[in-house]
Scaffold this motif. Structure first.
Motif, PDB file in Angstrom:
ATOM      1  N   LEU A 104      28.940  39.089  40.876  1.00  0.00           N
ATOM      2  CA  LEU A 104      29.869  40.023  40.228  1.00  0.00           C
ATOM      3  C   LEU A 104      29.150  41.342  40.009  1.00  0.00           C
ATOM      4  O   LEU A 104      28.108  41.385  39.346  1.00  0.00           O
ATOM      5  CB  LEU A 104      30.345  39.462  38.893  1.00  0.00           C
ATOM      6  CG  LEU A 104      31.102  40.414  37.965  1.00  0.00           C
ATOM      7  CD1 LEU A 104      32.412  40.879  38.597  1.00  0.00           C
ATOM      8  CD2 LEU A 104      31.355  39.762  36.615  1.00  0.00           C
ATOM      9  N   PHE A 152      32.495  39.690  43.887  1.00  0.00           N
ATOM     10  CA  PHE A 152      33.526  40.288  43.057  1.00  0.00           C
ATOM     11  C   PHE A 152      33.070  41.694  42.660  1.00  0.00           C
ATOM     12  O   PHE A 152      31.957  41.864  42.148  1.00  0.00           O
ATOM     13  CB  PHE A 152      33.772  39.464  41.789  1.00  0.00           C
ATOM     14  CG  PHE A 152      34.264  38.065  42.053  1.00  0.00           C
ATOM     15  CD1 PHE A 152      35.619  37.789  42.089  1.00  0.00           C
ATOM     16  CD2 PHE A 152      33.361  37.027  42.258  1.00  0.00           C
ATOM     17  CE1 PHE A 152      36.076  36.495  42.328  1.00  0.00           C
ATOM     18  CE2 PHE A 152      33.801  35.737  42.499  1.00  0.00           C
ATOM     19  CZ  PHE A 152      35.167  35.469  42.535  1.00  0.00           C
ATOM     20  N   THR A 202      36.517  39.821  46.503  1.00  0.00           N
ATOM     21  CA  THR A 202      37.657  40.073  45.628  1.00  0.00           C
ATOM     22  C   THR A 202      37.366  41.310  44.802  1.00  0.00           C
ATOM     23  O   THR A 202      36.338  41.378  44.113  1.00  0.00           O
ATOM     24  CB  THR A 202      37.941  38.887  44.690  1.00  0.00           C
ATOM     25  OG1 THR A 202      38.211  37.722  45.469  1.00  0.00           O
ATOM     26  CG2 THR A 202      39.145  39.179  43.807  1.00  0.00           C
ATOM     27  N   LEU A 204      38.481  43.673  41.745  1.00  0.00           N
ATOM     28  CA  LEU A 204      39.186  43.457  40.491  1.00  0.00           C
ATOM     29  C   LEU A 204      39.635  44.783  39.899  1.00  0.00           C
ATOM     30  O   LEU A 204      38.804  45.571  39.416  1.00  0.00           O
ATOM     31  CB  LEU A 204      38.272  42.717  39.504  1.00  0.00           C
ATOM     32  CG  LEU A 204      37.616  41.439  40.044  1.00  0.00           C
ATOM     33  CD1 LEU A 204      36.634  40.883  39.024  1.00  0.00           C
ATOM     34  CD2 LEU A 204      38.669  40.409  40.418  1.00  0.00           C
ATOM     35  N   LEU A 251      36.863  33.109  37.447  1.00  0.00           N
ATOM     36  CA  LEU A 251      36.830  33.585  38.828  1.00  0.00           C
ATOM     37  C   LEU A 251      35.479  33.293  39.476  1.00  0.00           C
ATOM     38  O   LEU A 251      35.409  32.858  40.633  1.00  0.00           O
ATOM     39  CB  LEU A 251      37.123  35.084  38.873  1.00  0.00           C
ATOM     40  CG  LEU A 251      38.569  35.493  38.592  1.00  0.00           C
ATOM     41  CD1 LEU A 251      38.665  37.008  38.406  1.00  0.00           C
ATOM     42  CD2 LEU A 251      39.495  35.031  39.705  1.00  0.00           C
TER      43      LEU A 251
END
Length: 353
Positions: A104, A152, A202, A204, A251
């Motif tokens: 992330l 992410f 992904t 966000l 997530l």
């Protein structure tokens, strides 16, 4: 890859009686862990350390003030810090990513700081360069293990800009601010590079975070809100800071533990993150008992930015399965000013009057 675990102390009825063995912990890496969202995420993880199934690695350029002395990674998920500049030290970043199953990236200039209307172009470009550096580190990690970590990237609702109505992930972007344009450019560059590298990604698009925003978090004596001809102040999609942390943890777990039953492809490439329903900024300040003045909204001011979160709600919706996973999904209730304020106050995010 394996299944994601619990995030919420309360187990679901289906899983309460299940005898599913505890999954083996897997490493995840968070870049920008000393920032505002990172601090709340670390606080949330620390509160759940006794049931952690993830091995948390935190990256920052320098040690945070509240970093434990001699903190190391353990089998119970204690903190493991990697103090490095992700742009100047790509080898060290790749080493931090080694063996991880999800990454992330929260790193980047914040809109309330030098990334505002007068931000230097080179500072804003860091959003793209940090995203690309994260993807390169993930690709190097995949070469070593054969398991590409799910990446992410923290984007923003600011990418929608002048778009109106309920804002969906698949609609054209119309960013207005330098920050919004920088995030939109980051998304485009990252999407292309992830495809080249074969990495699951992904992005966000996070709405306003109560207590970390310019309204509750940025309140000062003499604070003034725009007032539109309707008599309302700006309305925005919001999410509580602790609830955001729970969603991020879920997530990361889902990306890290994807297998044939929960494939990484089930996570979309773009995802709006907020609680349902826009919140009027004046209602937040009233709920927090913070005084404010109003002024006529200037030309071009946006009366509403409302994210369509049906995609996120669909991911979090209970699904009937023969073997329900041993974790609970975070709840995503309608955004309520009083509850958002209470959550920010519990985290000590509200300013002193």
């Amino acid at each position: 890859m394996r299944l994601p675990p619990k995030i919420d102390p309360a187990a679901t009825a289906a899983s309460a009686g299940a005898s599913t063995p505890e999954p083996e912990p897997v490493p995840v890496l968070v870049l920008g862990a000393s920032g505002r969202i990172g601090q709340v995420l670390r606080q949330t993880c620390a509160a759940a350390a006794d049931r952690s199934d993830l091995l948390w690695r935190w990256q920052a350029r320098r040690a945070p003030q509240n970093k434990p002395q001699n903190a190391t990674e353990t089998e119970t998920g204690a903190e493991d810090w990697h103090l490095l500049d992700p742009l100047a030290m790509p080898d060290a970043l790749a080493q931090a990513a080694r063996g991880t199953r999800a990454i992330l990236c929260l790193a980047g200039p914040v809109p309330g700081g030098r990334a505002g209307a007068t931000a230097e172009p080179e500072l804003l470009r860091q959003h793209s360069t940090l995203a690309l550096a994260t993807l390169e580190a993930a690709a190097r990690a995949a070469e070593q293990t054969g398991h590409p970590p799910h990446v992410f990237l923290a984007s923003s609702a600011a990418v929608y800009g002048a778009a109106t109505g309920l804002l969906r992930e698949d609609q054209p972007l119309m960013p207005l601010s330098p920050y919004g344009r920088a995030k939109a450019e980051m998304e485009q560059a990252a999407l292309a590079r992830a495809a080249e590298l074969g990495l699951p990604l992904t992005q966000l698009r996070i709405g306003n975070i109560a207590g970390l925003d310019a309204i509750l978090g940025g309140w000062r004596p003499g604070f003034c809100l725009d007032r539109f001809p309707t008599g309302l102040s700006p309305q925005r999609s919001y999410i509580g800071a602790a609830r955001l942390a729970e969603v991020l943890i879920w997530l990361l777990r889902t990306g890290a533990r994807a297998d044939g039953d929960t494939p990484q492809s089930a996570l979309p490439q773009v995802l709006n993150i907020a609680q349902p329903g826009p919140v009027e900024m004046a209602a937040l300040l009233r709920a927090a008992d913070l005084p404010y003045d109003t002024r006529p909204a200037p030309t071009g001011a946006l009366p509403e930015v409302a994210l369509d979160v049906s995609r996120l709600i669909g991911l979090l919706a209970p699904k009937a399965t023969s073997a329900p996973p041993p974790w609970a999904k975070p709840a995503l209730p309608q955004a309520d000013p009083a509850e958002l304020v209470a959550e920010a106050r519990a985290l000590q995010l509200l300013p002193a009057r």
